[in-house]
Design an enzyme around this catalytic site. Structure first.
Site, PDB file in Angstrom:
ATOM      1  N   LEU A 146      41.090  34.771  43.890  1.00 14.51           N
ATOM      2  CA  LEU A 146      41.268  36.102  43.972  1.00 14.51           C
ATOM      3  C   LEU A 146      42.775  36.278  44.328  1.00 14.51           C
ATOM      4  O   LEU A 146      43.296  35.541  44.891  1.00 14.51           O
ATOM      5  CB  LEU A 146      40.405  36.500  45.235  1.00 14.51           C
ATOM      6  CG  LEU A 146      38.759  36.656  45.200  1.00 14.51           C
ATOM      7  CD1 LEU A 146      38.270  36.950  46.355  1.00 14.51           C
ATOM      8  CD2 LEU A 146      38.496  37.451  43.742  1.00 14.51           C
ATOM      9  N   ASP A 147      43.101  37.460  43.859  1.00 18.19           N
ATOM     10  CA  ASP A 147      44.703  37.757  44.132  1.00 18.19           C
ATOM     11  C   ASP A 147      44.763  37.749  45.703  1.00 18.19           C
ATOM     12  O   ASP A 147      43.860  38.281  46.349  1.00 18.19           O
ATOM     13  CB  ASP A 147      44.974  39.280  43.415  1.00 18.19           C
ATOM     14  CG  ASP A 147      45.058  39.179  42.090  1.00 18.19           C
ATOM     15  OD1 ASP A 147      45.026  37.948  41.463  1.00 18.19           O
ATOM     16  OD2 ASP A 147      44.439  40.129  41.267  1.00 18.19           O
ATOM     17  N   LYS A 148      45.956  37.853  45.977  1.00 17.23           N
ATOM     18  CA  LYS A 148      46.241  37.638  47.488  1.00 17.23           C
ATOM     19  C   LYS A 148      45.737  38.996  48.275  1.00 17.23           C
ATOM     20  O   LYS A 148      44.953  38.601  49.199  1.00 17.23           O
ATOM     21  CB  LYS A 148      47.728  37.876  47.789  1.00 17.23           C
ATOM     22  CG  LYS A 148      48.228  37.970  48.900  1.00 17.23           C
ATOM     23  CD  LYS A 148      49.712  38.032  49.213  1.00 17.23           C
ATOM     24  CE  LYS A 148      50.250  38.220  50.733  1.00 17.23           C
ATOM     25  NZ  LYS A 148      51.713  38.541  50.847  1.00 17.23           N
TER      26      LYS A 148
END
Length: 325
Positions: A146-148
């Site tokens: 998952l993106d940051k």
């Protein structure tokens, strides 16, 4: 067969007439499901596979009936990233895997500029010697990311068996994933966004819907509710898994996610419909309003179907309350 903490694995396999004539790496992959073909190829090339005490170092070597092949897998080495005591919201854990609710702001894997303070650092500290080893190293197996600043459910492998099986399941799209998000504007009740995604030619840090190149991408979107007359709460289901796929498809369609620092480049026209306090809260939201709320997969060891569902992240719920119905 699975690697155990600190211990070398020593296994002997006899080649049957039915298995004769296979490439060595393919033969071993069929017999040792806990290891990927690339891992076994590396073991062959490093001299850890022998026959009659002679190392076989060519993965393409052909097997012969009656051969007794010895496989020696060295004990797992300590992970290169250091373990760090970082709080984790763990939903489920067993010998093979961990399901957790990743907090926004947490980077998944160490990289230049984020060498520490990541999910991997946290998992190494949390698991300790319960990590059995993946690729010869005592580390967690990241099978998706998952993106940051995207929050939500993730599954992480603790064993080679789980890492291989989950990686194959993600590649085959045999994973149920659903995201809830807030997008600017009013979307149809249901819509499918389809368009190849590749690097933005003008900004290599961004992805974009492209023609003539890129990878095919498809996102199913369902509108759950409309807030303030200009913000849609939506459910997104990935039919493919491309970098920033949901964010790119929504932005390309003119419905960027609230708070998206990369794909929301100007104040949306829909924002003028909100009262000033709500408009300010929506425009100042510090991350993309995207939360992975459903994750389902087949357990790699038991074959049981596991499905996890979580409530929408508290910061997104608070934003909805501020915007109003």
């Amino acid at each position: 067969m699975n690697p155990l903490p600190h211990h070398e694995i020593d296994t002997k396999l006899e080649v049957s007439p039915e298995d004769a004539g296979q490439r060595l790496d393919r033969f071993l992959t069929g017999k040792l499901s806990a290891y990927s073909r690339s891992r076994l190829k590396a073991l062959i090339e490093a001299g850890h596979i022998t026959c009659n005490d002679t190392a076989i170092t060519e993965p393409s070597s052909l097997t012969r009936a009656g051969q007794v092949i010895r496989v020696i897998v060295p004990g797992a080495l300590p992970a290169t990233p250091i373990g760090q005591d970082i709080p984790l919201n763990i939903i489920f854990e067993d010998r093979d895997l961990i399901v957790l609710d990743k907090a926004p702001g947490l980077v998944v894997h160490p990289a230049p500029g984020n060498e520490a303070g990541t999910l991997v650092n946290a998992l190494i500290a949390h698991c300790g010697d319960r990590l059995e080893g993946i690729g010869g190293e005592k580390r967690p197996g990241i099978v998706h990311r998952l993106d940051k600043d995207t929050s939500g459910l993730m599954v992480v492998a603790k064993t080679a068996l789980a890492h291989n099986a989950l990686s194959e399941a993600f590649a085959a799209r045999n994973i149920e994933r659903a995201y809830h998000a807030l997008a600017w504007g009013i979307l149809p009740p249901e819509i499918i966004f389809e368009g190849a995604i590749g690097r933005d030619r003008r900004d290599r840090k961004r992805m974009a819907v492209v023609t003539g190149q890129g990878k095919h991408a498809m996102t199913k979107v369902r509108t759950l509710s409309v807030h303030g007359g200009c913000v849609s709460k939506i459910e997104c289901r990935l039919m493919t898994g491309r970098t920033h796929q949901i964010r790119v498809h929504l932005a390309h369609a003119g419905h960027p996610l609230l708070g998206d620092p990369v794909y929301l480049r100007r104040i949306p026209a829909a924002a003028k419909n909100l009262p000033l306090p709500a408009r300010q809260a929506a425009l100042d939201f510090p991350r993309q309003a995207l939360d992975a709320v459903v994750l389902g997969f087949t357990h790699p060891r038991t074959g049981k179907m596991l499905r996890f569902e979580k409530n929408l992240a508290p910061d997104i719920v608070q934003l909805l309350d501020t915007i109003g119905v």
